[in-house]
Write a protein that holds these residues in place. Structure first.
Motif, PDB file in Angstrom:
ATOM      1  N   ILE A  34      46.394  36.240  56.318  1.00  0.00           N
ATOM      2  CA  ILE A  34      46.049  37.432  55.537  1.00  0.00           C
ATOM      3  C   ILE A  34      46.982  37.566  54.342  1.00  0.00           C
ATOM      4  N   GLU A  35      48.256  37.356  54.550  1.00  0.00           N
ATOM      5  CA  GLU A  35      49.217  37.428  53.445  1.00  0.00           C
ATOM      6  C   GLU A  35      48.923  36.366  52.396  1.00  0.00           C
ATOM      7  N   ARG A  36      48.521  35.167  52.832  1.00  0.00           N
ATOM      8  CA  ARG A  36      48.186  34.092  51.890  1.00  0.00           C
ATOM      9  C   ARG A  36      46.944  34.449  51.078  1.00  0.00           C
ATOM     10  N   LEU A  37      45.942  35.024  51.729  1.00  0.00           N
ATOM     11  CA  LEU A  37      44.736  35.453  51.019  1.00  0.00           C
ATOM     12  C   LEU A  37      45.062  36.577  50.041  1.00  0.00           C
ATOM     13  N   ALA A  38      45.916  37.503  50.458  1.00  0.00           N
ATOM     14  CA  ALA A  38      46.323  38.606  49.577  1.00  0.00           C
ATOM     15  C   ALA A  38      47.071  38.066  48.366  1.00  0.00           C
ATOM     16  N   TYR A  39      47.925  37.075  48.586  1.00  0.00           N
ATOM     17  CA  TYR A  39      48.669  36.473  47.472  1.00  0.00           C
ATOM     18  C   TYR A  39      47.707  35.802  46.488  1.00  0.00           C
ATOM     19  N   ALA A  40      46.674  35.144  46.989  1.00  0.00           N
ATOM     20  CA  ALA A  40      45.683  34.511  46.107  1.00  0.00           C
ATOM     21  C   ALA A  40      44.968  35.579  45.264  1.00  0.00           C
ATOM     22  N   PHE A  41      44.644  36.722  45.872  1.00  0.00           N
ATOM     23  CA  PHE A  41      44.022  37.832  45.136  1.00  0.00           C
ATOM     24  C   PHE A  41      44.979  38.358  44.064  1.00  0.00           C
ATOM     25  N   ILE A  42      46.255  38.488  44.391  1.00  0.00           N
ATOM     26  CA  ILE A  42      47.271  38.939  43.433  1.00  0.00           C
ATOM     27  C   ILE A  42      47.352  37.960  42.258  1.00  0.00           C
ATOM     28  N   LYS A  43      47.338  36.663  42.561  1.00  0.00           N
ATOM     29  CA  LYS A  43      47.373  35.665  41.486  1.00  0.00           C
ATOM     30  C   LYS A  43      46.157  35.791  40.579  1.00  0.00           C
ATOM     31  N   ASP A  44      44.987  36.098  41.153  1.00  0.00           N
ATOM     32  CA  ASP A  44      43.785  36.297  40.336  1.00  0.00           C
ATOM     33  C   ASP A  44      43.970  37.476  39.383  1.00  0.00           C
ATOM     34  N   ILE A  45      44.546  38.556  39.875  1.00  0.00           N
ATOM     35  CA  ILE A  45      44.812  39.721  39.008  1.00  0.00           C
ATOM     36  C   ILE A  45      45.783  39.321  37.902  1.00  0.00           C
ATOM     37  N   ARG A  46      46.864  38.636  38.266  1.00  0.00           N
ATOM     38  CA  ARG A  46      47.909  38.271  37.312  1.00  0.00           C
ATOM     39  C   ARG A  46      47.400  37.335  36.214  1.00  0.00           C
ATOM     40  N   ARG A  47      46.446  36.485  36.542  1.00  0.00           N
ATOM     41  CA  ARG A  47      45.947  35.535  35.531  1.00  0.00           C
ATOM     42  C   ARG A  47      44.775  36.108  34.731  1.00  0.00           C
ATOM     43  N   GLY A  48      44.400  37.369  35.014  1.00  0.00           N
ATOM     44  CA  GLY A  48      43.383  38.031  34.209  1.00  0.00           C
ATOM     45  C   GLY A  48      41.953  37.783  34.630  1.00  0.00           C
ATOM     46  N   ALA A  49      41.725  37.416  35.889  1.00  0.00           N
ATOM     47  CA  ALA A  49      40.372  37.115  36.353  1.00  0.00           C
ATOM     48  C   ALA A  49      39.411  38.294  36.215  1.00  0.00           C
ATOM     49  N   PHE A  50      39.936  39.514  36.185  1.00  0.00           N
ATOM     50  CA  PHE A  50      39.085  40.701  36.111  1.00  0.00           C
ATOM     51  C   PHE A  50      39.186  41.390  34.755  1.00  0.00           C
ATOM     52  N   GLY A  51      39.785  40.712  33.793  1.00  0.00           N
ATOM     53  CA  GLY A  51      39.952  41.277  32.454  1.00  0.00           C
ATOM     54  C   GLY A  51      41.272  42.016  32.321  1.00  0.00           C
ATOM     55  N   GLY A  52      41.482  42.602  31.140  1.00  0.00           N
ATOM     56  CA  GLY A  52      42.708  43.338  30.871  1.00  0.00           C
ATOM     57  C   GLY A  52      42.798  44.609  31.699  1.00  0.00           C
ATOM     58  N   LEU A  53      44.020  44.990  32.049  1.00  0.00           N
ATOM     59  CA  LEU A  53      44.237  46.167  32.884  1.00  0.00           C
ATOM     60  C   LEU A  53      45.290  47.079  32.287  1.00  0.00           C
ATOM     61  N   VAL A  54      45.127  48.371  32.511  1.00  0.00           N
ATOM     62  CA  VAL A  54      46.150  49.363  32.186  1.00  0.00           C
ATOM     63  C   VAL A  54      46.736  49.801  33.521  1.00  0.00           C
TER      64      VAL A  54
END
Length: 184
Positions: free
Chosen positions: A154-174
Motif C-alpha cells: 500500500i505504501e509503495r502504491l501510495a508513493y507511485a501516486f505521489i510521484k504522479d502528482i509531483r511530475r504533473g500527471a494531473f496538470g498544474g496545482l495550487v
C-alpha cells in the motif's frame, strides 16, 4: 549584481537561463541540482548569481510539509516510504479535489463516472496500472485495500501516486487551499 534566491525547485536557474538567453545554469525537475553559488554574466555590467535552494530548518505544520513534498521542492530522500506515503497520498487527493481535477483523475486512471473517487480506489487503479495482482477484488468493491495488500504494498502504491502528482500527471496545482476557495 543580482542574486536569485528561493526554495528548492521553483525555477531560479530556468529564469536565469531565460534572461541570459543561454543555458549556463543547470536545470532539472528535481530539487538540489544547484549545489553552490554560480556567477553568470548577463551583460558586461550585469552579473547574476544562481543560488542553491534555501529552506527553513524546520517545517512546523504537517500540511505545509505535505505541500512542499507534493510540489517537488523536497527531495524524495525525505519521504519515509514505509510509513507516511498513504497519508500523504490522501492529502494529495484532497489537493486534487480542491483544484477540481476529477476529470483528469478519471482520465488518467480510466475510472468510470459512477465510481466514487477515494484514495483506496485510486491505489487499486494504481495497482492495475502497475499490473499488480488482485486489484479487481478492490475495484469490484468485494474487499477493502488493506484486506488485499500488505502495508508495504500500500505504501509503495501510495508513493507511485505521489510521484504522479509531483511530475504533473494531473496538470498544474495550487497548494494554498485558502487561496483556491477565494478564487474559485
Amino acid at each position: 549584481m543580482i542574486m536569485v534566491m528561493g526554495i528548492p525547485n521553483v525555477g531560479k536557474s530556468t529564469i536565469i537561463n531565460k534572461i541570459s538567453k543561454k543555458r549556463p545554469a543547470k536545470t532539472g525537475d528535481m530539487p538540489g541540482l544547484t549545489r553552490q553559488i554560480q556567477p553568470i554574466r548577463i551583460k558586461e555590467d550585469i552579473m547574476m548569481y544562481d543560488t542553491p535552494g534555501v529552506f527553513p530548518p524546520q517545517v512546523e505544520e504537517i500540511e505545509r510539509g505535505y505541500q512542499l513534498i507534493l510540489a517537488n521542492t523536497i527531495s524524495d530522500k525525505f519521504i519515509q516510504r514505509d510509513q507516511s506515503c498513504y497519508h500523504l497520498a490522501e492529502y494529495g487527493l484532497y489537493i486534487l479535489e480542491q483544484n477540481e481535477k476529477e476529470k483528469e483523475i478519471r482520465q488518467y486512471y480510466h475510472i468510470k463516472a459512477e465510481e466514487n473517487i477515494t484514495i483506496d480506489l485510486l491505489l487499486a487503479y494504481q495497482a492495475k496500472r502497475e499490473r499488480i495482482k488482485n486489484h479487481n477484488r478492490v475495484l469490484e468493491n468485494s474487499e477493502k485495500l488493506k484486506e488485499v495488500y500488505s502495508d508495504h504494498e500500500i505504501e509503495r502504491l501510495a508513493y507511485a501516486f505521489i510521484k504522479d502528482i509531483r511530475r504533473g500527471a494531473f496538470g498544474g496545482l495550487v497548494y494554498e487551499t485558502e487561496f483556491l476557495k477565494e478564487t474559485l
